[in-house]
Write an enzyme that holds these catalytic residues in place. Structure first.
Site, PDB file in Angstrom:
ATOM      1  CG  ASP A  78      -4.886   4.538   3.002  1.00 39.33           C
ATOM      2  OD1 ASP A  78      -5.592   3.843   3.761  1.00 39.33           O
ATOM      3  OD2 ASP A  78      -4.077   4.056   2.190  1.00 39.33           O
ATOM      4  N   GLY A  79      -6.613   8.877   3.081  1.00 37.37           N
ATOM      5  CA  GLY A  79      -6.626  10.291   3.459  1.00 37.37           C
ATOM      6  C   GLY A  79      -7.726  10.608   4.453  1.00 37.37           C
ATOM      7  CG  ASP A 182      16.690  16.727  -2.728  1.00 39.84           C
ATOM      8  OD1 ASP A 182      17.679  17.471  -2.732  1.00 39.84           O
ATOM      9  OD2 ASP A 182      16.297  16.103  -3.734  1.00 39.84           O
ATOM     10  CB  SER A 196       9.319   6.459   5.921  1.00 37.63           C
ATOM     11  OG  SER A 196      10.534   5.950   6.407  1.00 37.63           O
ATOM     12  CG  LEU A 197       8.196   1.235   1.719  1.00 34.48           C
ATOM     13  CD1 LEU A 197       9.214   0.333   2.393  1.00 34.48           C
ATOM     14  CD2 LEU A 197       6.858   0.523   1.597  1.00 34.48           C
ATOM     15  CG  ASN A 251      -3.946  16.994   5.113  1.00 35.34           C
ATOM     16  OD1 ASN A 251      -3.557  17.947   5.774  1.00 35.34           O
ATOM     17  ND2 ASN A 251      -4.927  16.261   5.535  1.00 35.34           N
TER      18      ASN A 251
END
Length: 305
Positions: A78-79, A182, A196-197, A251
């Protein structure tokens, strides 16, 4: 001569090996091949002593990657897909993402499926799915200090060992709100299954034209995730004397000082993903994240040996 690109993770030996094999195979089939590594789309980190440290969005496009490319193959996890999207979205190149990593939530297929998939794509037998992206910019007064293209999310959070932060957030023409937490996340529908999940935000299907604001560990029960139209820009003002950190797609990023402003909006560029079959987002959720799997009840009694 048709032209194709290959973007690969040069830190993974298997991705390097497959990239070389693909180049030879495509050349033999009469295709012009250009290659680059995913590191070209990695975002740098600015420092307080050197705040202006970024590459303009359009300058991340690799040499020889242009609108003449029929498609590009992405080899990695995914990165690498996130990096390739930042590199190639400005020229609208469709991406065939091949998983050589772990989760591979954004990828279309695995390595053992590559040969038949490649033949299908070379025949033009595929559809394109567009995914919205974010333009993230950091301003100090009227000076642009840092910017990035994002497929998943922008996160601003406190530094380690500092106290909870306050954020003044203005969405479009609506009144400003103050959130004590935070940190906060602004995500695309694609990013709704990422950070987000994990922070309690809802999953949003990729075709819905919205953005999402999710507080990280909010101080108040009233501060919960908000979904709003992606036509509304977001301005975030640090309402705290502490220095904070902004990270894009996990990243790269920069320090954020109290006098700074973060501007987030839907980008004019979209990521284009090649789909070899009808898109079934719920199937991906089920296979990758276990969403919607049937509940198996525990036995009411256990027989002892």
């Amino acid at each position: 001569m048709p032209k194709v690109g290959i973007v690969y993770n040069d830190l993974k030996p298997i991705a390097c090996k497959v990239a070389l094999e693909l180049q030879e195979k495509l050349n033999a089939c009469g295709w012009d091949v250009v290659t680059t590594t995913g590191c070209g789309g990695l975002l740098g980190y600015s420092q307080p002593s050197h705040p202006v440290c970024y590459t303009p969005i359009e300058q991340l496009i690799p040499p020889e990657f242009d609108a003449d490319l029929t498609f590009a193959i992405v080899l990695g996890g995914d990165g690498t897909v996130l990096s390739a999207a930042r590199q190639l979205a400005p020229c609208g190149i469709p991406l065939l993402a091949v998983n050589t990593g772990h989760m591979g939530f954004l990828t279309e297929l695995y390595l053992n499926q590559l040969s038949p998939a490649l033949e299908q794509v070379m025949k033009g037998d595929y559809t394109i799915e567009k995914r919205s992206m974010l333009t993230v910019q950091l301003y100090r007064d009227k000076t642009l200090l840092w910017e990035a293209l994002s497929l998943n999310e922008m996160v601003i959070h406190r530094e380690p060992l500092t106290s909870m932060c306050h954020f003044e957030i203005k969405i479009g023409h609506h009144a400003s709100v103050d959130i004590a937490a935070d940190g906060v996340i602004v995500s695309t529908p694609t990013g709704s299954t990422a950070y987000s999940l994990s922070s309690g935000g809802p999953v949003v299907t990729p075709d819905v034209p919205v953005l999402q604001l999710a507080p990280i560990c909010p101080h108040s029960l009233a501060s919960r995730a908000l979904v709003f139209s992606d036509t509304e820009p977001v301005n975030i003002y640090p309402a705290t004397p502490n220095r904070m950190i902004m990270v894009v797609d996990g990243n790269g990023g920069c320090y954020v000082l109290p006098e700074d402003r973060i501007h987030v909006k839907r980008s004019p560029y979209s990521a284009h993903f090649i789909r070899l079959q009808s898109t079934e987002f719920f199937r991906v959720l089920r296979e990758k994240l276990g969403w919607g799997l049937p509940h198996i009840a525990k036995p009411t009694s256990v027989e002892l040996p």
